[in-house]
Motif scaffolding. Structure first.
Motif, PDB file in Angstrom:
ATOM      1  N   TRP A 163      39.736  43.688  52.419  1.00  0.00           N
ATOM      2  CA  TRP A 163      40.835  43.564  51.462  1.00  0.00           C
ATOM      3  C   TRP A 163      41.998  42.800  52.076  1.00  0.00           C
ATOM      4  CZ3 TRP A 163      41.286  44.093  46.420  1.00  0.00           C
ATOM      5  CH2 TRP A 163      40.327  44.823  45.738  1.00  0.00           C
ATOM      6  N   LYS A 164      42.298  43.087  53.342  1.00  0.00           N
ATOM      7  CA  LYS A 164      43.392  42.370  54.016  1.00  0.00           C
ATOM      8  C   LYS A 164      43.081  40.879  54.124  1.00  0.00           C
ATOM      9  CE  LYS A 164      45.201  46.158  56.765  1.00  0.00           C
ATOM     10  NZ  LYS A 164      45.409  46.690  58.107  1.00  0.00           N
ATOM     11  N   ARG A 165      41.839  40.537  54.463  1.00  0.00           N
ATOM     12  CA  ARG A 165      41.452  39.124  54.531  1.00  0.00           C
ATOM     13  C   ARG A 165      41.559  38.469  53.163  1.00  0.00           C
ATOM     14  NH1 ARG A 165      37.297  41.080  57.788  1.00  0.00           N
ATOM     15  NH2 ARG A 165      35.784  40.767  56.128  1.00  0.00           N
ATOM     16  N   GLY A 166      41.158  39.201  52.125  1.00  0.00           N
ATOM     17  CA  GLY A 166      41.252  38.663  50.772  1.00  0.00           C
ATOM     18  C   GLY A 166      42.690  38.411  50.358  1.00  0.00           C
ATOM     19  N   ALA A 167      43.572  39.356  50.679  1.00  0.00           N
ATOM     20  CA  ALA A 167      44.995  39.188  50.356  1.00  0.00           C
ATOM     21  C   ALA A 167      45.585  38.013  51.118  1.00  0.00           C
ATOM     22  CB  ALA A 167      45.755  40.473  50.678  1.00  0.00           C
ATOM     23  N   GLY A 198      39.988  24.011  51.183  1.00  0.00           N
ATOM     24  CA  GLY A 198      39.412  25.163  51.868  1.00  0.00           C
ATOM     25  C   GLY A 198      38.285  24.810  52.818  1.00  0.00           C
ATOM     26  N   TYR A 199      37.819  23.566  52.758  1.00  0.00           N
ATOM     27  CA  TYR A 199      36.701  23.142  53.593  1.00  0.00           C
ATOM     28  C   TYR A 199      37.098  22.207  54.728  1.00  0.00           C
ATOM     29  CZ  TYR A 199      33.796  25.178  49.994  1.00  0.00           C
ATOM     30  OH  TYR A 199      33.217  26.064  49.124  1.00  0.00           O
ATOM     31  N   TYR A 213      36.706  31.009  54.930  1.00  0.00           N
ATOM     32  CA  TYR A 213      35.814  31.537  53.905  1.00  0.00           C
ATOM     33  C   TYR A 213      36.611  32.155  52.756  1.00  0.00           C
ATOM     34  CZ  TYR A 213      32.705  34.635  51.450  1.00  0.00           C
ATOM     35  OH  TYR A 213      32.024  35.278  50.468  1.00  0.00           O
ATOM     36  N   GLY A 214      37.658  32.868  53.091  1.00  0.00           N
ATOM     37  CA  GLY A 214      38.463  33.513  52.056  1.00  0.00           C
ATOM     38  C   GLY A 214      39.065  32.509  51.103  1.00  0.00           C
ATOM     39  N   SER A 215      39.595  31.431  51.626  1.00  0.00           N
ATOM     40  CA  SER A 215      40.171  30.389  50.779  1.00  0.00           C
ATOM     41  C   SER A 215      39.100  29.758  49.899  1.00  0.00           C
ATOM     42  CB  SER A 215      40.821  29.298  51.629  1.00  0.00           C
ATOM     43  OG  SER A 215      41.911  29.812  52.334  1.00  0.00           O
ATOM     44  N   GLN A 216      37.929  29.542  50.451  1.00  0.00           N
ATOM     45  CA  GLN A 216      36.835  28.965  49.683  1.00  0.00           C
ATOM     46  C   GLN A 216      36.431  29.901  48.545  1.00  0.00           C
ATOM     47  OE1 GLN A 216      33.874  28.371  52.672  1.00  0.00           O
ATOM     48  NE2 GLN A 216      35.055  26.802  53.729  1.00  0.00           N
ATOM     49  N   ALA A 217      36.341  31.186  48.848  1.00  0.00           N
ATOM     50  CA  ALA A 217      35.940  32.163  47.840  1.00  0.00           C
ATOM     51  C   ALA A 217      36.977  32.279  46.730  1.00  0.00           C
ATOM     52  CB  ALA A 217      35.708  33.522  48.495  1.00  0.00           C
ATOM     53  N   LEU A 258      44.498  34.831  49.475  1.00  0.00           N
ATOM     54  CA  LEU A 258      45.278  34.578  48.263  1.00  0.00           C
ATOM     55  C   LEU A 258      46.631  33.973  48.614  1.00  0.00           C
ATOM     56  CD1 LEU A 258      44.554  37.742  46.123  1.00  0.00           C
ATOM     57  CD2 LEU A 258      44.037  35.388  45.508  1.00  0.00           C
ATOM     58  N   ARG A 259      47.297  34.564  49.593  1.00  0.00           N
ATOM     59  CA  ARG A 259      48.613  34.041  49.991  1.00  0.00           C
ATOM     60  C   ARG A 259      48.504  32.626  50.528  1.00  0.00           C
ATOM     61  NH1 ARG A 259      49.116  39.228  52.095  1.00  0.00           N
ATOM     62  NH2 ARG A 259      48.662  38.480  54.173  1.00  0.00           N
ATOM     63  N   THR A 260      47.488  32.375  51.330  1.00  0.00           N
ATOM     64  CA  THR A 260      47.302  31.038  51.912  1.00  0.00           C
ATOM     65  C   THR A 260      46.963  30.017  50.831  1.00  0.00           C
ATOM     66  OG1 THR A 260      46.484  32.018  53.954  1.00  0.00           O
ATOM     67  CG2 THR A 260      45.948  29.706  53.571  1.00  0.00           C
TER      68      THR A 260
END
Length: 70
Positions: free
Chosen positions: A57-61, A9-10, A17-21, A64-66
């Motif tokens: 929420w869309k960025r978070g989803a 993620g880095y 950021y989403g992947s890191q979180a 998750l998919r990524t």
């Protein structure tokens, strides 16, 4: 393997950021603490409008998919 997944993620094309979180959740001990972390990341306390919240929420989803769709 786990460390490589956490670091992905880095660096490289998958960094966001989403992947890191999302990958940080694995490092948090306890289900309740993980839930609290995700809640705080997805729904921070602020005066954001509903549109901003939906976009978050869309960025978070997408994160998750990524992260887990690899």
């Amino acid at each position: 393997r786990r460390d490589a997944r956490w670091l992905a993620g880095y660096v490289g094309a998958g960094r966001a950021y989403g992947s890191q979180a999302i990958t940080a959740v694995e490092a948090i001990p306890g289900v309740r603490a993980r839930g609290a972390y995700l809640y705080a990341v997805l729904l921070p306390t602020s005066d954001r409008s509903g549109d901003d919240r939906r976009a978050r929420w869309k960025r978070g989803a997408r994160a998750l998919r990524t992260t887990f769709g690899r």
